[in-house]
Design a protein around this motif. Structure first.
Motif, PDB file in Angstrom:
ATOM      1  N   ILE A 164       0.848  -1.203   0.000  1.00 45.79           N
ATOM      2  CA  ILE A 164       0.000   0.000   0.000  1.00 45.79           C
ATOM      3  C   ILE A 164       0.883   1.253   0.000  1.00 45.79           C
ATOM      4  N   TYR A 165       1.983   1.219   0.793  1.00 42.79           N
ATOM      5  CA  TYR A 165       2.846   2.407   0.853  1.00 42.79           C
ATOM      6  C   TYR A 165       3.464   2.701  -0.509  1.00 42.79           C
ATOM      7  N   ALA A 166       3.892   1.633  -1.208  1.00 45.16           N
ATOM      8  CA  ALA A 166       4.514   1.819  -2.536  1.00 45.16           C
ATOM      9  C   ALA A 166       3.524   2.494  -3.486  1.00 45.16           C
ATOM     10  N   LEU A 167       2.245   2.128  -3.368  1.00 41.43           N
ATOM     11  CA  LEU A 167       1.219   2.735  -4.232  1.00 41.43           C
ATOM     12  C   LEU A 167       0.949   4.183  -3.806  1.00 41.43           C
ATOM     13  N   ARG A 168       0.888   4.418  -2.491  1.00 43.49           N
ATOM     14  CA  ARG A 168       0.645   5.785  -1.994  1.00 43.49           C
ATOM     15  C   ARG A 168       1.734   6.732  -2.473  1.00 43.49           C
ATOM     16  N   ASP A 169       2.950   6.224  -2.472  1.00 40.22           N
ATOM     17  CA  ASP A 169       4.112   7.026  -2.838  1.00 40.22           C
ATOM     18  C   ASP A 169       4.004   7.601  -4.254  1.00 40.22           C
ATOM     19  N   VAL A 170       3.317   6.884  -5.152  1.00 36.09           N
ATOM     20  CA  VAL A 170       3.252   7.326  -6.556  1.00 36.09           C
ATOM     21  C   VAL A 170       1.849   7.783  -6.960  1.00 36.09           C
ATOM     22  N   THR A 171       0.948   7.943  -5.976  1.00 34.80           N
ATOM     23  CA  THR A 171      -0.411   8.381  -6.344  1.00 34.80           C
ATOM     24  C   THR A 171      -0.867   9.585  -5.515  1.00 34.80           C
ATOM     25  N   GLY A 172       0.080  10.264  -4.894  1.00 38.14           N
ATOM     26  CA  GLY A 172      -0.273  11.472  -4.128  1.00 38.14           C
ATOM     27  C   GLY A 172      -1.153  11.163  -2.937  1.00 38.14           C
ATOM     28  N   THR A 173      -0.996   9.984  -2.339  1.00 39.11           N
ATOM     29  CA  THR A 173      -1.872   9.618  -1.218  1.00 39.11           C
ATOM     30  C   THR A 173      -1.070   9.279   0.048  1.00 39.11           C
ATOM     31  N   VAL A 174       0.121   9.859   0.147  1.00 36.61           N
ATOM     32  CA  VAL A 174       0.907   9.619   1.373  1.00 36.61           C
ATOM     33  C   VAL A 174       0.332  10.426   2.530  1.00 36.61           C
ATOM     34  N   ASN A 175       0.037  11.688   2.263  1.00 35.28           N
ATOM     35  CA  ASN A 175      -0.237  12.609   3.354  1.00 35.28           C
ATOM     36  C   ASN A 175      -1.672  12.623   3.869  1.00 35.28           C
ATOM     37  N   ALA A 176      -2.066  11.556   4.512  1.00 39.94           N
ATOM     38  CA  ALA A 176      -3.397  11.508   5.124  1.00 39.94           C
ATOM     39  C   ALA A 176      -3.225  10.823   6.465  1.00 39.94           C
ATOM     40  N   ILE A 177      -3.731  11.457   7.512  1.00 44.84           N
ATOM     41  CA  ILE A 177      -3.463  10.951   8.868  1.00 44.84           C
ATOM     42  C   ILE A 177      -3.913   9.488   9.070  1.00 44.84           C
ATOM     43  N   PRO A 178      -5.113   9.067   8.646  1.00 47.47           N
ATOM     44  CA  PRO A 178      -5.474   7.655   8.881  1.00 47.47           C
ATOM     45  C   PRO A 178      -4.519   6.685   8.173  1.00 47.47           C
ATOM     46  N   LEU A 179      -4.007   7.094   7.001  1.00 46.82           N
ATOM     47  CA  LEU A 179      -3.112   6.198   6.253  1.00 46.82           C
ATOM     48  C   LEU A 179      -1.719   6.163   6.875  1.00 46.82           C
ATOM     49  N   ILE A 180      -1.211   7.323   7.304  1.00 50.41           N
ATOM     50  CA  ILE A 180       0.115   7.347   7.954  1.00 50.41           C
ATOM     51  C   ILE A 180       0.028   6.565   9.269  1.00 50.41           C
ATOM     52  N   CYS A 181      -1.050   6.842  10.012  1.00 50.48           N
ATOM     53  CA  CYS A 181      -1.226   6.208  11.318  1.00 50.48           C
ATOM     54  C   CYS A 181      -1.293   4.681  11.181  1.00 50.48           C
ATOM     55  N   SER A 182      -2.102   4.173  10.265  1.00 45.46           N
ATOM     56  CA  SER A 182      -2.231   2.712  10.151  1.00 45.46           C
ATOM     57  C   SER A 182      -0.947   2.098   9.616  1.00 45.46           C
ATOM     58  N   SER A 183      -0.234   2.827   8.763  1.00 46.33           N
ATOM     59  CA  SER A 183       1.025   2.313   8.215  1.00 46.33           C
ATOM     60  C   SER A 183       2.057   2.148   9.338  1.00 46.33           C
ATOM     61  N   ILE A 184       2.235   3.203  10.124  1.00 44.18           N
ATOM     62  CA  ILE A 184       3.234   3.140  11.206  1.00 44.18           C
ATOM     63  C   ILE A 184       2.790   2.144  12.278  1.00 44.18           C
ATOM     64  N   MET A 185       1.527   2.236  12.690  1.00 41.28           N
ATOM     65  CA  MET A 185       1.075   1.420  13.824  1.00 41.28           C
ATOM     66  C   MET A 185       0.994  -0.066  13.473  1.00 41.28           C
ATOM     67  N   SER A 186       0.718  -0.405  12.216  1.00 41.23           N
ATOM     68  CA  SER A 186       0.665  -1.837  11.871  1.00 41.23           C
ATOM     69  C   SER A 186       2.040  -2.463  12.097  1.00 41.23           C
ATOM     70  N   LYS A 187       3.104  -1.721  11.743  1.00 39.54           N
ATOM     71  CA  LYS A 187       4.466  -2.262  11.919  1.00 39.54           C
ATOM     72  C   LYS A 187       4.848  -2.277  13.400  1.00 39.54           C
ATOM     73  N   LYS A 188       4.470  -1.217  14.110  1.00 45.32           N
ATOM     74  CA  LYS A 188       4.797  -1.157  15.552  1.00 45.32           C
ATOM     75  C   LYS A 188       4.116  -2.288  16.301  1.00 45.32           C
ATOM     76  N   LEU A 189       2.829  -2.497  16.020  1.00 49.13           N
ATOM     77  CA  LEU A 189       2.075  -3.509  16.768  1.00 49.13           C
ATOM     78  C   LEU A 189       2.526  -4.919  16.399  1.00 49.13           C
ATOM     79  N   ALA A 190       3.111  -5.057  15.202  1.00 50.93           N
ATOM     80  CA  ALA A 190       3.600  -6.390  14.790  1.00 50.93           C
ATOM     81  C   ALA A 190       4.964  -6.713  15.397  1.00 50.93           C
ATOM     82  N   SER A 191       5.614  -5.711  16.022  1.00 46.50           N
ATOM     83  CA  SER A 191       7.004  -5.923  16.466  1.00 46.50           C
ATOM     84  C   SER A 191       7.145  -6.482  17.879  1.00 46.50           C
ATOM     85  N   GLY A 192       6.036  -6.716  18.567  1.00 46.56           N
ATOM     86  CA  GLY A 192       6.094  -7.488  19.807  1.00 46.56           C
ATOM     87  C   GLY A 192       6.325  -6.742  21.110  1.00 46.56           C
ATOM     88  N   ALA A 193       6.352  -5.400  21.109  1.00 41.89           N
ATOM     89  CA  ALA A 193       6.570  -4.674  22.372  1.00 41.89           C
ATOM     90  C   ALA A 193       5.248  -4.470  23.101  1.00 41.89           C
TER      91      ALA A 193
END
Ligand code: URA
Length: 437
Positions: A164-193
């Motif tokens: 999804i990030y690769a697509l956002r990067d080339v379609t002008g859809t990076v800068n939206a809070i729900p998308l940034i938030c879910s992108s960062i938090m999905s990786k954080k929550l998957a990392s086990g802390a």
């Protein structure tokens, strides 16, 4: 259910159900939903937003698209911190050994940098033989034995986010809070802390230009983390000037060693703020007792020794930590002030760009980084200058010196009036709300 129905629904600002969000994430990840359909939905989300519930569901769907790390067998508190990134941001590497000395585990997965200097993994790889690709078992063993380890993100951590990030990067859809938030938090929550501190930057060297925008993102990420059952808080911090005086890969390791030896600079104060908040979040410390533990870790020399221990456990040459003059740096050129005055502002992003021109960052994924180039700042916002004073040292080899010097000179704004003092942190967002500093 079809993707077309889901796009139509978001187009008219309706709330998507959990099933619809799962359908989108699964379908796009396995290739049954086309790029152009996913782009249309992402743009509808940029324009019409998402509720907290939708953002949580999107985060969960991306998080469960790949491996979820389980660190429960460590049998202790596992902490993580995430920075939204910036110039000279070496906090992770200094924090890991300090926190390990305070009796919590740090099992950190970090990224490489694209643009603006290297990422945490590149900085570590500037230490000869350091291994950032330990097997899962070895990673676990080092964390258990030493208390901290830092490796590169595994390939299968939130793969839906990668696509999804690769697509956002080339379609002008990076800068939206729900998308940034879910992108960062999905990786954080998957990392086990179980305890997470987010360091959300604002300023020219950051993703969010203003403190208000950074605060909005931080509040959303904390909400999603709390909904996922984590102990979580966020600091909003300044990225209007480089965080560490040292910008570049080997140079940032040198800057970290200085802080661990007791230097009191901007990097130190930021690390202290992050560490105290994180330790207090665990419930093992209060802010007051965290302060004492932090200070002891540094003044006793234990944090520096722990960093060297982690480097050795990850097969690196620890003598570079104990004697950073061993790093192979480029030739040094000094940049001086053209006039008298005060440093009234900086464009941190241009200092990052200068380092990339020197070869210390990547323009493209395949670029090879020169670890020994970079910039050491000798001034900060508020510094009083006379014409001819040194602004910074530039370490360079064959390429980019002229462009780097021009960028740095343009990045440091000199004015006649002393500016107001610069705070390192603007606000803290916790379970109980937001505290503006
Ligand atoms: N960092 C991420 O990982 N994702 C975003 O969307 C933005 C910054």
């Amino acid at each position: 259910m079809t993707i077309l129905d889901i796009i139509e629904k978001k187009k008219i600002k309706e709330e998507l159900t959990t099933e619809e969000i799962n359908f989108f994430v699964e379908g796009f990840t396995n290739g049954t939903i086309a790029d152009y359909q996913a782009s249309a939905l992402l743009m509808a989300i940029v324009l019409n937003g998402m509720t907290d519930r939708e953002t949580f569901d999107l985060t969960q769907a991306m998080l469960h698209s790949g491996d979820v790390v389980d660190m429960s067998a460590l049998g202790g508190i596992v902490v993580d911190k995430h920075s939204t990134g910036g110039i000279g941001d070496s906090t992770t590497l200094a924090l890991a050994p300090i926190l390990a000395c305070c009796g919590v585990y740090v099992a950190k997965m970090s990224g490489r940098g694209l643009g603006f200097t290297g990422g945490t993994i590149d900085k570590l790889e500037s230490i000869p033989h350091f291994d950032t690709a330990l097997s899962e078992q070895e990673f676990f063993d080092v964390v258990k034995r030493v208390g901290c380890a830092v490796i590169g993100q595994t390939a299968n951590l939130a793969p839906a986010d990668k696509k999804i990030y690769a697509l956002r990067d080339v379609t002008g859809t990076v800068n939206a809070i729900p998308l940034i938030c879910s992108s960062i938090m999905s990786k954080k929550l998957a990392s086990g802390a179980d305890t997470i501190l987010l360091d959300v930057k604002y300023g020219s060297g950051a993703f969010m230009p203003t403190p208000e925008q950074a605060l909005e993102l931080a509040e959303k990420m904390v909400t999603i983390g709390l909904l996922a059952g984590k102990k979580i808080g966020a600091l909003i911090t300044d990225m209007q000037q480089p965080l560490s005086d040292h910008v570049g890969n080997s140079l940032e390791i040198i800057g970290i060693a200085e802080v661990l030896k007791g230097a009191k600079n901007r990097l130190y104060y930021e690390i202290r703020e992050v560490a105290l908040r994180l330790l207090a979040l665990t419930g093992k410390y209060t802010l007051k007792s965290a302060e004492a533990a932090f200070d002891e870790a540094i003044s006793s020399g234990k944090a520096l020794a722990k960093f060297a221990e982690m480097v050795e456990a990850q097969h690196g040459d620890k003598s570079y930590i104990l004697d950073p003059s061993k790093f192979d740096l480029g030739a040094k050129t000094v940049v001086t002030a053209d006039k008298d005055g005060y440093v009234v502002g900086m464009t941190a992003a241009d200092i990052g760009r200068a380092v990339t021109h020197l070869g210390g960052g990547r323009m493209q994924k395949s670029d090879v980084i020169d670890f020994g180039v970079g910039v050491v700042m000798k001034v900060a916002i508020g510094s009083r200058l006379s014409k001819g004073d040194v602004l910074c040292e530039v370490y360079h080899r064959q390429k980019g010196l002229d462009e780097a010097v021009e960028l740095i000179k343009g990045a440091i704004e000199i004015g006649a009036d002393k500016p107001a003092p610069h705070k390192i942190a603007y606000a803290y967002v916790g379970r109980d709300g937001t505290e503006i500093y």
